[in-house]
Motif scaffolding. Structure first.
Motif, short mmCIF file in Angstrom:
data_model
loop_
_atom_site.label_atom_id
_atom_site.label_comp_id
_atom_site.label_asym_id
_atom_site.label_seq_id
_atom_site.Cartn_x
_atom_site.Cartn_y
_atom_site.Cartn_z
N UNK A 42 0.83 -1.21 0.00
CA UNK A 42 0.00 0.00 0.00
C UNK A 42 0.87 1.26 0.00
N UNK A 43 1.96 1.22 0.75
CA UNK A 43 2.88 2.36 0.77
C UNK A 43 3.53 2.54 -0.61
N UNK A 44 3.94 1.45 -1.22
CA UNK A 44 4.53 1.52 -2.56
C UNK A 44 3.50 2.02 -3.57
N UNK A 45 2.26 1.57 -3.44
CA UNK A 45 1.19 2.03 -4.31
C UNK A 45 1.03 3.54 -4.23
N UNK A 46 1.05 4.09 -3.02
CA UNK A 46 0.93 5.54 -2.86
C UNK A 46 2.07 6.26 -3.56
N UNK A 47 3.28 5.72 -3.46
CA UNK A 47 4.44 6.33 -4.12
C UNK A 47 4.29 6.29 -5.64
N UNK A 48 3.79 5.18 -6.18
CA UNK A 48 3.58 5.08 -7.62
C UNK A 48 2.52 6.07 -8.10
N UNK A 49 1.47 6.24 -7.31
CA UNK A 49 0.43 7.20 -7.69
C UNK A 49 1.00 8.61 -7.73
N UNK A 50 1.78 8.95 -6.75
CA UNK A 50 2.37 10.29 -6.74
C UNK A 50 3.38 10.47 -7.87
N UNK A 51 4.14 9.43 -8.17
CA UNK A 51 5.07 9.49 -9.30
C UNK A 51 4.30 9.77 -10.60
N UNK A 52 3.19 9.07 -10.76
CA UNK A 52 2.40 9.24 -11.99
C UNK A 52 1.77 10.62 -12.07
N UNK A 53 1.18 11.07 -10.98
CA UNK A 53 0.36 12.27 -11.02
C UNK A 53 1.13 13.56 -10.79
N UNK A 54 2.28 13.47 -10.15
CA UNK A 54 3.04 14.69 -9.87
C UNK A 54 4.32 14.80 -10.70
N UNK A 55 4.59 13.79 -11.54
CA UNK A 55 5.75 13.88 -12.42
C UNK A 55 5.42 13.45 -13.84
N UNK A 56 4.94 12.23 -14.00
CA UNK A 56 4.66 11.74 -15.35
C UNK A 56 3.63 12.60 -16.07
N UNK A 57 2.65 13.11 -15.34
CA UNK A 57 1.60 13.92 -15.95
C UNK A 57 2.16 15.13 -16.68
N UNK A 58 3.14 15.79 -16.10
CA UNK A 58 3.64 17.03 -16.69
C UNK A 58 4.40 16.79 -17.99
N UNK A 59 4.88 15.57 -18.19
CA UNK A 59 5.47 15.21 -19.48
C UNK A 59 4.39 15.16 -20.56
N UNK A 60 3.19 14.73 -20.19
CA UNK A 60 2.07 14.74 -21.13
C UNK A 60 1.73 16.17 -21.52
N UNK A 61 1.68 17.04 -20.53
CA UNK A 61 1.36 18.45 -20.79
C UNK A 61 2.34 19.04 -21.81
#
Length: 241
Positions: free
Chosen positions: A86-105
């Motif tokens: 669950x802790x790792x899941x939270x880290x993956x979500x934050x990686x996706x939404x706070x870093x990977x997303x801005x590459x899409x932008x």
């Protein structure tokens, strides 16, 4: 019934926004009865952003708050996961939404070859004679924000190098099962796959889109996720056979 207020489908994805796609997938995973109301204009929303859900007279905005509401209704998106997972899941979500997303932008708003298609898809409600003038101002504002954020200062090649460890982290997790944490989608899949799917769906042939589209492991994962969200009664076991 829940009504999801979302951007319309675009580029073959359930929504133009990966956060809205995430909300769609969370709703599907929850088993709740819901419908959608598409809009191009989020300015009437409390935070002037989408997605949001309407439950009777209550408006719940932001995909994280939507998840919290659904969990409050009794659905555990991470059922069966250990505390460490669950802790790792939270880290993956934050990686996706706070870093990977801005590459899409930056792929969509910052690439001169991609931007015209994105502009005419996102803003087709604006009459053509005014569309370029109005959206050029919006584009400058977005890119100014990305410059302040930091990624906007990098070249496309530098951005690809910056996101590569994230992609490798996702690939490493996928050696453990069909989805990030086993053979059923969890909350992390709703976020990570939504971002990767948006990257693959971006118009044109940016470096990032090509990187995703040529990665067999990531593409098979995305295809499984899309199939899982269409599987009757949430039966996804066959996808992992």
């Amino acid at each position: 019934m829940i009504t999801l207020i979302t951007y319309a489908p675009a580029f073959g994805q359930p929504s133009a926004s990966p956060y809205c796609t995430k909300a769609i997938w969370l709703l599907n995973m929850s088993g709740q009865s819901w419908g959608r109301s598409d809009t191009f204009d989020p300015r009437s929303m409390p935070k002037q952003k989408l997605p949001a859900i309407r439950v009777e007279e209550t408006l719940i905005h932001d995909s994280d708050d939507i998840r919290a509401y659904l969990e409050g209704q009794g659905h555990d998106f991470d059922a069966g996961l250990s505390d460490m997972e669950r802790a790792t899941s939270r880290a993956f979500i934050r990686m996706a939404e706070e870093h990977m997303y801005f590459h899409i932008v930056l792929d969509r708003w910052g690439d001169d070859r991609t931007w015209p298609k994105v502009r005419d898809t996102y803003f087709k409600m604006i009459p053509k004679p005014l569309r370029r003038f109005i959206t050029n101002r919006l584009r400058k504002s977005v890119l100014r924000g990305m410059h302040m954020q930091g990624l906007g200062r990098l070249t496309a090649k530098e951005r690809l190098a910056r996101i590569e460890p994230d992609l490798q982290a996702v690939t490493t997790r996928l050696w453990h099962g069909c989805f990030l944490f086993g053979n059923r989608p969890t909350a992390a899949d709703a976020s990570v796959a939504a971002m990767l799917g948006a990257m693959r769906a971006t118009p044109g042939s940016t470096l990032l889109k090509t990187r995703i589209a040529e990665d067999v492991i990531l593409c098979r994962y995305l295809d499984r996720m899309e199939q899982a969200m269409r599987a009757p009664n949430g039966d996804v076991v066959s996808l992992c056979a």
